[in-house]
Design an enzyme around this catalytic site. Structure first.
Site, PDB file in Angstrom:
ATOM      1  N   CYS A   1      24.300  56.891  33.524  1.00 57.28           N
ATOM      2  CA  CYS A   1      25.497  57.235  32.741  1.00 57.28           C
ATOM      3  C   CYS A   1      25.720  58.742  32.659  1.00 57.28           C
ATOM      4  O   CYS A   1      26.837  59.185  32.419  1.00 57.28           O
ATOM      5  CB  CYS A   1      25.396  56.632  31.347  1.00 57.28           C
ATOM      6  SG  CYS A   1      24.009  57.250  30.365  1.00 57.28           S
TER       7      CYS A   1
ATOM      8  N   ARG B   1      32.340  58.339  18.065  1.00 56.35           N
ATOM      9  CA  ARG B   1      30.981  58.464  18.612  1.00 56.35           C
ATOM     10  C   ARG B   1      30.090  58.898  17.462  1.00 56.35           C
ATOM     11  O   ARG B   1      30.315  59.940  16.852  1.00 56.35           O
ATOM     12  CB  ARG B   1      30.929  59.486  19.754  1.00 56.35           C
ATOM     13  CG  ARG B   1      29.507  59.863  20.116  1.00 56.35           C
ATOM     14  CD  ARG B   1      29.383  60.662  21.385  1.00 56.35           C
ATOM     15  NE  ARG B   1      29.563  59.813  22.553  1.00 56.35           N
ATOM     16  CZ  ARG B   1      29.181  60.165  23.784  1.00 56.35           C
ATOM     17  NH1 ARG B   1      28.604  61.338  23.998  1.00 56.35           N
ATOM     18  NH2 ARG B   1      29.378  59.352  24.797  1.00 56.35           N
TER      19      ARG B   1
ATOM     20  N   ASP C   1      18.320  55.690  32.244  1.00 54.35           N
ATOM     21  CA  ASP C   1      18.921  56.648  31.301  1.00 54.35           C
ATOM     22  C   ASP C   1      17.805  57.574  30.828  1.00 54.35           C
ATOM     23  O   ASP C   1      16.619  57.330  31.107  1.00 54.35           O
ATOM     24  CB  ASP C   1      19.549  55.864  30.131  1.00 54.35           C
ATOM     25  CG  ASP C   1      20.441  56.717  29.231  1.00 54.35           C
ATOM     26  OD1 ASP C   1      20.680  57.900  29.568  1.00 54.35           O
ATOM     27  OD2 ASP C   1      20.885  56.212  28.187  1.00 54.35           O
TER      28      ASP C   1
ATOM     29  N   ARG D   1      34.952  56.145  34.216  1.00 56.80           N
ATOM     30  CA  ARG D   1      35.202  56.171  32.774  1.00 56.80           C
ATOM     31  C   ARG D   1      36.699  56.328  32.514  1.00 56.80           C
ATOM     32  O   ARG D   1      37.262  55.707  31.618  1.00 56.80           O
ATOM     33  CB  ARG D   1      34.444  57.343  32.116  1.00 56.80           C
ATOM     34  CG  ARG D   1      32.943  57.229  32.107  1.00 56.80           C
ATOM     35  CD  ARG D   1      32.440  56.120  31.228  1.00 56.80           C
ATOM     36  NE  ARG D   1      32.840  56.244  29.841  1.00 56.80           N
ATOM     37  CZ  ARG D   1      32.221  56.973  28.914  1.00 56.80           C
ATOM     38  NH1 ARG D   1      31.132  57.638  29.229  1.00 56.80           N
ATOM     39  NH2 ARG D   1      32.653  57.003  27.662  1.00 56.80           N
TER      40      ARG D   1
ATOM     41  N   GLN E   1      30.854  52.956  28.589  1.00 54.93           N
ATOM     42  CA  GLN E   1      30.122  53.391  29.776  1.00 54.93           C
ATOM     43  C   GLN E   1      29.796  52.203  30.681  1.00 54.93           C
ATOM     44  O   GLN E   1      29.949  52.278  31.903  1.00 54.93           O
ATOM     45  CB  GLN E   1      28.827  54.100  29.361  1.00 54.93           C
ATOM     46  CG  GLN E   1      27.983  54.546  30.550  1.00 54.93           C
ATOM     47  CD  GLN E   1      28.654  55.618  31.380  1.00 54.93           C
ATOM     48  OE1 GLN E   1      29.026  56.651  30.862  1.00 54.93           O
ATOM     49  NE2 GLN E   1      28.814  55.388  32.682  1.00 54.93           N
TER      50      GLN E   1
ATOM     51  N   HIS F   1      26.761  51.430  23.964  1.00 53.41           N
ATOM     52  CA  HIS F   1      27.676  52.349  24.659  1.00 53.41           C
ATOM     53  C   HIS F   1      28.558  51.507  25.597  1.00 53.41           C
ATOM     54  O   HIS F   1      28.450  51.574  26.818  1.00 53.41           O
ATOM     55  CB  HIS F   1      26.860  53.377  25.448  1.00 53.41           C
ATOM     56  CG  HIS F   1      27.649  54.577  25.907  1.00 53.41           C
ATOM     57  ND1 HIS F   1      28.969  54.786  25.552  1.00 53.41           N
ATOM     58  CD2 HIS F   1      27.298  55.623  26.698  1.00 53.41           C
ATOM     59  CE1 HIS F   1      29.386  55.914  26.109  1.00 53.41           C
ATOM     60  NE2 HIS F   1      28.404  56.436  26.806  1.00 53.41           N
TER      61      HIS F   1
HETATM   62  N1  NVA Z   1      21.427  56.962  25.769  1.00 51.27           N
HETATM   63  C1  NVA Z   1      22.144  58.212  25.834  1.00 51.27           C
HETATM   64  C2  NVA Z   1      23.474  58.021  26.495  1.00 51.27           C
HETATM   65  C3  NVA Z   1      24.262  59.294  26.641  1.00 51.27           C
HETATM   66  C4  NVA Z   1      25.609  59.070  27.263  1.00 51.27           C
HETATM   67  C5  NVA Z   1      22.321  58.771  24.436  1.00 51.27           C
HETATM   68  O1  NVA Z   1      22.633  58.000  23.525  1.00 51.27           O
HETATM   69  O2  NVA Z   1      22.133  59.970  24.251  1.00 51.27           O
HETATM   70  N1   CP Z   2      27.960  59.116  29.739  1.00 51.65           N
HETATM   71  C1   CP Z   2      28.523  59.701  28.670  1.00 51.65           C
HETATM   72  O1   CP Z   2      28.908  59.045  27.696  1.00 51.65           O
HETATM   73  O2   CP Z   2      28.638  61.047  28.771  1.00 51.65           O
HETATM   74  P1   CP Z   2      29.015  62.047  27.605  1.00 51.65           P
HETATM   75  O3   CP Z   2      27.871  62.028  26.610  1.00 51.65           O
HETATM   76  O4   CP Z   2      29.142  63.361  28.295  1.00 51.65           O
HETATM   77  O5   CP Z   2      30.283  61.619  26.957  1.00 51.65           O
END
Ligand code: NVA
Ligand code: CP
Length: 331
Positions: free
Chosen positions: A282, A124, A242, A310, A154, A151
């Site tokens: 998400c 990540r 989101d 997930r 997700q 992502h």
């Molecule tokens: N768009 C958000 C998704 C978090 C799971 C981010 O990248 O922070």
């Molecule tokens: N939706 C998601 O990826 O959650 P986290 O950021 O908690 O992993």
């Protein structure tokens, strides 16, 4: 030592030896189109069997997943770690603040070293190119656990949630994306591209999805970007959104709050959707910003099923990518 050792540095990307069944030894999952339509259908079907308990077992016994996090996580860490355990394997959490990557060790060297210890790597991070670089130099499968661009894990869970509600057929399902053209929006576009979803994205000017991803999908699928959330939501079976500011964009929060004014999923917007429409997010969510509490905590919300999925869909992905060859721990 790995039998798939490659020459270092400037040489071409590592070429993995074929599996006994003829499939390539290393498959990465950096974006949804890394899987064919048939593979996605199979992966979602296995996820459902894993959830129902119809499929059990410890196919990843003796195998290890390394998980590198440069950003925070609740669901991604939990689902991969618990998933590996349930499949008989093991997951190692590595924060970039605690490993040498965070002190400047190169991504290629990290990839080469980790490939000697573990059977797959999840990353990540911020720049999507970093995941691509990791995958290029790793000799084990690499999974995108979220980048600024995508992502994909997700959206696999989201697709499972949609199937649970409306049945296995995803082609032609009408999905409305409300808000930022971010990593989630781009991954929904990729899902539309592979599976034929009908997707309407309502994004403010300047916050549209990635143009290359959009163009690729629009060549084969019914995907449109509009300005008005009401137009996107009209008749949709799935309404999803989101946060306005993703991880790494905290400094832009105020500017974004202005730009996203009106891009809120509330009761009035849900009324424009199909009668049986579901709401997905998400998570984490900001109640009172991109979604009202009335919607996210209401009867049409499936956000906690989505979060749980997930686990199931990633177990299916891990079996697909890591199964079928001996684990490093089993030599
Ligand atoms: N768009 C958000 C998704 C978090 C799971 C981010 O990248 O922070
Ligand atoms: N939706 C998601 O990826 O959650 P986290 O950021 O908690 O992993």
């Amino acid at each position: 030592m790995s039998p798939r050792t490659t020459t270092p540095d400037a040489g071409p990307p590592p070429v993995a030896a074929p599996r006994e069944d003829g499939r390539p030894a290393k498959r990465d999952f950096l974006e949804i189109p890394d899987l064919s339509r048939e593979e996605l259908v199979g992966l979602l079907a296995r996820a459902a069997r894993l959830k129902s308990g119809e499929e059990r077992g410890r196919p990843l016994e003796g195998k290890t997943l390394a998980m590198i996090f440069r950003k925070s996580s609740t669901r991604t860490r939990l689902s991969f770690e618990v998933g590996m355990y349930q499949l008989g394997g093991h997951a190692i959490f590595l924060s970039d603040r605690e490993i040498q990557l965070g002190r400047g060790e190169t991504v290629p060297d990290t990839a080469r070293v980790m490939s000697r210890f573990v059977d797959a790597i999840m990353l990540r991070t911020y720049a999507h190119e970093e995941i691509v670089e990791l995958a290029r130099h790793a000799t084990v499968p690499v999974i995108n656990g979220l980048s600024d661009l995508l992502h994909p894990c997700q959206v696999l869970a989201d697709l499972q949630t949609v199937q649970e509600e409306f049945g296995a057929e995803l082609a032609g399902r009408r999905v409305a994306w409300i808000g930022d053209g971010n990593n989630m929006a781009n991954s929904w576009i990729n899902a539309a591209y592979r599976l034929g979803l009908e997707l309407r994205l309502a994004c403010p000017k300047g916050y549209e999805p990635d143009p290359r991803i959009l163009k690729r999908a629009q060549a084969v699928a019914d995907v449109k970007v509009v300005r008005d959330p009401r137009e996107a939501a009209e008749g949709a079976q799935v309404v999803t959104t989101d946060v306005w500011a993703s991880m790494g964009q905290e400094d832009e929060s105020e500017v974004r709050a202005k730009a996203f004014n009106g891009f809120v999923v509330d009761g009035a917007l849900m009324k424009r959707a199909a009668k049986d429409a579901i709401f997905l997010h998400c998570l984490p969510a900001h109640r009172g910003e991109e979604v009202t509490a009335e919607v996210i905590d209401g009867p049409r919300s499936r956000v906690f099923e989505e979060a749980e999925n997930r686990l199931h869909v990633q177990k299916s992905l891990l079996v697909e990518l890591m199964g079928g060859r001996p684990g490093r721990g089993k030599r």
